[in-house]
Write a protein that holds these residues in place. Structure first.
Motif, short mmCIF file in Angstrom:
data_model
loop_
_atom_site.label_atom_id
_atom_site.label_comp_id
_atom_site.label_asym_id
_atom_site.label_seq_id
_atom_site.Cartn_x
_atom_site.Cartn_y
_atom_site.Cartn_z
N GLU A 117 -3.14 12.36 13.87
CA GLU A 117 -4.07 12.96 14.93
C GLU A 117 -5.40 12.17 14.42
N HIS A 118 -5.66 12.01 13.17
CA HIS A 118 -6.73 11.25 12.61
C HIS A 118 -6.92 9.92 13.24
N PHE A 119 -5.92 9.13 13.05
CA PHE A 119 -5.83 8.10 13.67
C PHE A 119 -5.92 7.85 15.22
N TYR A 120 -5.22 8.86 15.83
CA TYR A 120 -5.35 8.78 17.20
C TYR A 120 -7.02 8.90 17.88
N GLU A 121 -7.63 9.88 16.95
CA GLU A 121 -9.04 10.01 17.27
C GLU A 121 -9.70 8.99 16.86
N TYR B 140 0.68 -1.15 -0.19
CA TYR B 140 -0.11 -0.23 -0.11
C TYR B 140 0.86 1.23 -0.10
N GLU B 141 2.12 1.16 0.25
CA GLU B 141 3.20 2.40 0.47
C GLU B 141 3.25 2.71 -1.21
N GLN B 142 3.04 1.91 -1.94
CA GLN B 142 3.34 2.27 -3.54
C GLN B 142 1.84 2.33 -4.12
N SER B 143 0.94 1.63 -3.58
CA SER B 143 -0.35 1.59 -4.45
C SER B 143 -1.34 2.67 -3.99
N GLY B 144 -1.18 2.89 -2.81
CA GLY B 144 -2.35 4.03 -2.35
C GLY B 144 -3.42 3.01 -1.77
N GLY B 145 -4.37 3.99 -1.05
CA GLY B 145 -5.39 3.38 -0.31
C GLY B 145 -5.21 2.87 1.00
N SER B 146 -3.94 3.25 1.36
CA SER B 146 -3.81 2.74 2.83
C SER B 146 -4.90 3.54 4.05
N ILE B 147 -4.84 4.61 3.72
CA ILE B 147 -5.98 5.41 4.77
C ILE B 147 -7.34 4.75 4.58
N GLN B 148 -7.98 4.32 3.62
CA GLN B 148 -9.22 3.97 3.57
C GLN B 148 -9.04 2.57 4.10
N LEU B 149 -8.10 1.49 3.70
CA LEU B 149 -8.23 0.20 4.58
C LEU B 149 -8.17 0.18 6.07
N ALA B 150 -7.20 1.13 6.33
CA ALA B 150 -7.23 1.49 7.99
C ALA B 150 -8.31 1.59 8.50
#
Length: 398
Positions: free
Chosen positions: A157-161, A91-101
């Motif tokens: 901050e987003h993922f902490y919240e 996902y570092e290269q492909s993108g989309g990691s924020i959505q998956l998380a």
């Protein structure tokens, strides 16, 4: 850990045999069960979120597959599993990691929504304690692979919240934060410039820094930068797996002790026993030699490969070998730096004899009792040490 589904015939065939053969040896006493059930038990690495995201199962009830479900966790005495928000390295290269998380976190919140009489989210040490007093299992969250931070502290901050309380900086490949222990490319010689900022920001926000998976250079840089104790959420010892950088060396353990941190022992056989650690490479070389000689798709090659797998069953580690790792940490830096990071649902069918799923924690307790650990020391290992570190991280952020 390096997520790989173990599909080799040798593993599948041996699993049931190994479990039954040693069942009597690893039978917990009433005292061991009582210690597991009456004291806080925290496991900092269970891969349920990714498991049920890929193939959904209702873990609020007994499941046929996997290493975790609610009934087995209750049987084992588990109070607070850190559910791993695992982001594969690509996902570092492909993108989309924020959505998956976010999807994986949503899945854990949905789990609580389906069974509020069984589970509750836990974002602080106080919430873990209060949930336990109410008879609820706390679901805490750790992010395995910092790729979703995407070089922006606003995402931290987003993922902490959203409840993330530790971040494993990298996974099986180097990323924009840190070099990985598995990746021979050392683009940063440790942490990236952003990675160094991130460690400080995690201290300030109250997110534990997880040094599992990162390179040795990155580990030493984290120790130098972090004002808070750090964790190795699911690692074991290089003492027993020479050359395996994913595990921690004695010198690293000493630095971890000076930092006040904890190593949460990984149960996976390849993390625990040298023979299991080298098994894949050994089998791969033998299979490649057969394929080269007889042709990859030939009937002769397939027959010979089947014979190789049959005659070289997977060398499962044992509970006793896991205990050896715990003993070594205690002797080197003290019992106050040991915890549990099983990697259940993350290491496939490679778990040690005696520790096959989340119902097995009393077996670990029995082993500790047999080796002379006191009740107080066992309480520290089960959860007290991790809670101390988490509390210190919270206090520093305040």
């Amino acid at each position: 850990m390096l997520k790989k589904t173990i599909t080799m015939t040798a593993l599948a065939v041996l699993a049931a045999t190994a479990t039954s053969s040693f069942a009597e040896k690893y039978t917990a006493s009433e005292k061991a069960r009582k210690l597991a059930h009456e004291n806080l038990l925290v496991d900092t690495h269970i891969d349920v979120p990714y498991r049920i995201h890929n193939e959904w199962e209702d873990v609020t009830v007994a499941t046929k597959g996997g290493d975790f479900d609610y009934p087995r966790a209750v049987e084992g005495g588990l109070n607070a599993p850190f559910m791993s928000i695992y982001i594969p390295a690509h996902y570092e290269q492909s993108g989309g990691s924020i959505q998956l998380a976010n999807e994986l976190i949503d899945g854990m919140e949905a789990l609580v929504g389906r069974a509020p009489d069984k589970f509750a989210m836990a974002y602080t040490t106080d919430q873990v304690i209060k949930n336990t007093e109410k008879g609820l299992m706390s679901l805490a969250l750790g992010m395995e692979n910092g790729t979703p931070i995407e070089g922006d502290l606003a995402n931290l901050e987003h993922f902490y919240e959203r409840g993330i309380r530790y971040i494993t900086l990298a996974h099986s490949q180097s990323n924009h934060i840190s070099d990985s222990s598995y990746d021979i490319r050392r683009q940063w010689d440790g942490l990236s410039p952003f990675g160094k900022k991130l460690v400080k920001a995690m201290n300030d926000m109250g997110v534990m820094v997880d040094v599992s998976h990162i390179s040795d250079d990155a580990f030493y840089q984290v120790i130098e930068i972090s004002e808070a104790p750090v964790i190795a959420s699911h690692s074991s010892l290089r003492q027993y797996t020479p050359g395996f950088e994913r595990n921690m060396s004695d010198d690293m353990l000493k630095k971890l002790g000076e930092n006040g941190g904890v190593i949460q022992i990984n149960f996976g056989s390849s993390f625990v026993a040298q023979q299991a650690n080298r098994y894949r490479d050994m089998l791969k070389k033998r299979i490649e030699a057969v394929e080269e000689q007889y042709g990859e798709e030939s009937a002769e090659a397939q027959q010979r490969i089947a014979e190789i797998e049959k005659n070289n069953p997977y060398p499962y580690a044992t509970l006793d070998q896991v205990l050896d790792h715990i003993d070594h940490v205690k002797e080197l830096i003290g019992v106050e730096h040991i915890g549990i990071g099983s990697d259940y649902d993350g290491v496939g069918d490679s778990l040690p004899v005696g520790l096959k799923d989340v119902s097995s924690y009393p077996n670990l307790v029995q082993g500790l009792l047999d080796r002379g650990y006191t009740d107080d020391e066992i309480k520290m290992i089960l959860g007290g040490n991790l809670m101390r570190v988490w509390q210190q991280v919270e206090d520093l952020a305040k």
